[in-house]
Write a protein that holds these residues in place. Structure first.
Motif, PDB file in Angstrom:
ATOM      1  N   UNK A  66      50.009   4.093  48.824  1.00 49.53           N
ATOM      2  CA  UNK A  66      50.159   5.327  49.615  1.00 49.53           C
ATOM      3  C   UNK A  66      50.269   4.977  51.093  1.00 49.53           C
ATOM      4  N   UNK A  67      51.013   5.805  51.833  1.00 45.12           N
ATOM      5  CA  UNK A  67      51.135   5.633  53.283  1.00 45.12           C
ATOM      6  C   UNK A  67      50.979   6.981  53.965  1.00 45.12           C
ATOM      7  N   UNK A  68      50.042   7.072  54.879  1.00 45.84           N
ATOM      8  CA  UNK A  68      49.833   8.293  55.652  1.00 45.84           C
ATOM      9  C   UNK A  68      50.526   8.136  56.998  1.00 45.84           C
ATOM     10  N   UNK A  69      51.103   9.233  57.467  1.00 45.73           N
ATOM     11  CA  UNK A  69      51.744   9.222  58.779  1.00 45.73           C
ATOM     12  C   UNK A  69      51.604  10.609  59.403  1.00 45.73           C
ATOM     13  N   UNK A  70      51.978  10.711  60.664  1.00 42.29           N
ATOM     14  CA  UNK A  70      51.848  11.988  61.355  1.00 42.29           C
ATOM     15  C   UNK A  70      53.010  12.175  62.325  1.00 42.29           C
ATOM     16  N   UNK A  71      53.360  13.426  62.563  1.00 46.18           N
ATOM     17  CA  UNK A  71      54.345  13.801  63.552  1.00 46.18           C
ATOM     18  C   UNK A  71      53.696  14.858  64.427  1.00 46.18           C
ATOM     19  N   UNK A  72      53.199  14.438  65.576  1.00 44.82           N
ATOM     20  CA  UNK A  72      52.477  15.371  66.441  1.00 44.82           C
ATOM     21  C   UNK A  72      53.378  16.486  66.953  1.00 44.82           C
ATOM     22  N   UNK A  73      54.653  16.174  67.157  1.00 51.83           N
ATOM     23  CA  UNK A  73      55.583  17.186  67.638  1.00 51.83           C
ATOM     24  C   UNK A  73      55.772  18.317  66.640  1.00 51.83           C
ATOM     25  N   UNK A  74      55.698  17.966  65.353  1.00 50.02           N
ATOM     26  CA  UNK A  74      55.848  18.968  64.298  1.00 50.02           C
ATOM     27  C   UNK A  74      54.492  19.451  63.778  1.00 50.02           C
ATOM     28  N   UNK A  75      53.419  18.903  64.362  1.00 51.01           N
ATOM     29  CA  UNK A  75      52.068  19.275  63.914  1.00 51.01           C
ATOM     30  C   UNK A  75      51.935  19.112  62.399  1.00 51.01           C
ATOM     31  N   UNK A  76      52.432  17.986  61.893  1.00 52.87           N
ATOM     32  CA  UNK A  76      52.507  17.761  60.452  1.00 52.87           C
ATOM     33  C   UNK A  76      51.988  16.368  60.107  1.00 52.87           C
ATOM     34  N   UNK A  77      51.309  16.290  58.990  1.00 51.32           N
ATOM     35  CA  UNK A  77      50.812  15.021  58.459  1.00 51.32           C
ATOM     36  C   UNK A  77      51.493  14.791  57.102  1.00 51.32           C
ATOM     37  N   UNK A  78      51.832  13.549  56.822  1.00 58.43           N
ATOM     38  CA  UNK A  78      52.546  13.208  55.588  1.00 58.43           C
ATOM     39  C   UNK A  78      51.748  12.215  54.756  1.00 58.43           C
ATOM     40  N   UNK A  79      52.046  12.218  53.453  1.00 59.54           N
ATOM     41  CA  UNK A  79      51.484  11.207  52.560  1.00 59.54           C
ATOM     42  C   UNK A  79      52.590  10.759  51.616  1.00 59.54           C
ATOM     43  N   UNK A  80      53.058   9.543  51.824  1.00 64.03           N
ATOM     44  CA  UNK A  80      54.039   8.956  50.921  1.00 64.03           C
ATOM     45  C   UNK A  80      53.292   8.253  49.807  1.00 64.03           C
ATOM     46  N   UNK A  81      53.613   8.608  48.576  1.00 66.38           N
ATOM     47  CA  UNK A  81      52.923   8.060  47.425  1.00 66.38           C
ATOM     48  C   UNK A  81      53.938   7.359  46.526  1.00 66.38           C
ATOM     49  N   UNK A  82      53.660   6.131  46.170  1.00 64.71           N
ATOM     50  CA  UNK A  82      54.535   5.391  45.277  1.00 64.71           C
ATOM     51  C   UNK A  82      53.690   4.727  44.195  1.00 64.71           C
ATOM     52  N   UNK A  83      54.381   4.198  43.188  1.00 67.27           N
ATOM     53  CA  UNK A  83      53.703   3.561  42.047  1.00 67.27           C
ATOM     54  C   UNK A  83      52.587   4.456  41.530  1.00 67.27           C
ATOM     55  N   UNK A  84      52.915   5.723  41.363  1.00 66.33           N
ATOM     56  CA  UNK A  84      51.905   6.695  40.961  1.00 66.33           C
ATOM     57  C   UNK A  84      51.369   6.407  39.571  1.00 66.33           C
ATOM     58  N   UNK A  85      50.081   6.710  39.402  1.00 66.25           N
ATOM     59  CA  UNK A  85      49.391   6.482  38.133  1.00 66.25           C
ATOM     60  C   UNK A  85      48.832   7.813  37.628  1.00 66.25           C
ATOM     61  N   UNK A  86      48.603   7.933  36.347  1.00 66.38           N
ATOM     62  CA  UNK A  86      48.022   9.181  35.822  1.00 66.38           C
ATOM     63  C   UNK A  86      46.709   9.549  36.519  1.00 66.38           C
ATOM     64  N   UNK A  87      45.948   8.562  36.924  1.00 63.95           N
ATOM     65  CA  UNK A  87      44.676   8.857  37.599  1.00 63.95           C
ATOM     66  C   UNK A  87      44.864   9.392  39.013  1.00 63.95           C
ATOM     67  N   UNK A  88      46.084   9.433  39.509  1.00 62.17           N
ATOM     68  CA  UNK A  88      46.363  10.069  40.797  1.00 62.17           C
ATOM     69  C   UNK A  88      46.522  11.578  40.665  1.00 62.17           C
ATOM     70  N   UNK A  89      46.525  12.068  39.435  1.00 62.59           N
ATOM     71  CA  UNK A  89      46.658  13.497  39.195  1.00 62.59           C
ATOM     72  C   UNK A  89      45.500  14.252  39.830  1.00 62.59           C
ATOM     73  N   UNK A  90      45.827  15.209  40.698  1.00 63.92           N
ATOM     74  CA  UNK A  90      44.805  15.955  41.440  1.00 63.92           C
ATOM     75  C   UNK A  90      45.493  17.004  42.305  1.00 63.92           C
TER      76      UNK A  90
END
Length: 117
Positions: A66-90
C-alpha cells in the motif's frame, strides 16, 4: 469536518485499487492524516499514515503493498493498494492521524473493499 472516502469495490486477490478521501470543512495542509480499516467482527485498525511534510508509515500487514499520498491543493488523501489479499477486506476510512484510534470521535462513511480469493 466531512470525510468522504471513495474508490472501494470488489477485486480479486492480487488486484489493485486506489482509494480517495476528500476532506471538507477544514484544510489538511500541515496535518498528519491516515487511513484506517475495520473488518467484520474486528476493531478498527491503523493502515497507513502521512505526516504534514509527506513522511509515511504503514502497518506491517500492508507494508510494501500500500502507498499513502496526499494532495493538499485538493484537500485529498489517497491510498494505492496492490497485491490485495482476502484479509484486506474491510471498510476503509480516512481521518487525522492519532496514536490512539479511540480518541477519534468523528468518522465519515468509509468505502468498502472486498477481496475475493
Amino acid at each position: 469536518v466531512q470525510l468522504q472516502a471513495s474508490g472501494g469495490g470488489l477485486v480479486q486477490a492480487g488486484g489493485s485499487l486506489t482509494l480517495s478521501c476528500a476532506i471538507s470543512g477544514s484544510t489538511i495542509r500541515g496535518r498528519p492524516m491516515a487511513w484506517y480499516r475495520q473488518a467484520p467482527g474486528k476493531e478498527r485498525e491503523f493502515v497507513a499514515g502521512i505526516s504534514g511534510t509527506g513522511s509515511t508509515n504503514y502497518a506491517d500487514s500492508v507494508k510494501g503493498r500500500f502507498t499513502i499520498s496526499r494532495d493538499n491543493g485538493k484537500n485529498t488523501v489517497y491510498l494505492q493498494m496492490s497485491s490485495l489479499k482476502p484479509e484486506d477486506t474491510a471498510i476503509y476510512h480516512c481521518n487525522k492521524f492519532a496514536l490512539r484510534i479511540a480518541t477519534l470521535t468523528s468518522w465519515g462513511q468509509g468505502t468498502q473493499v472486498t477481496v475475493s480469493s
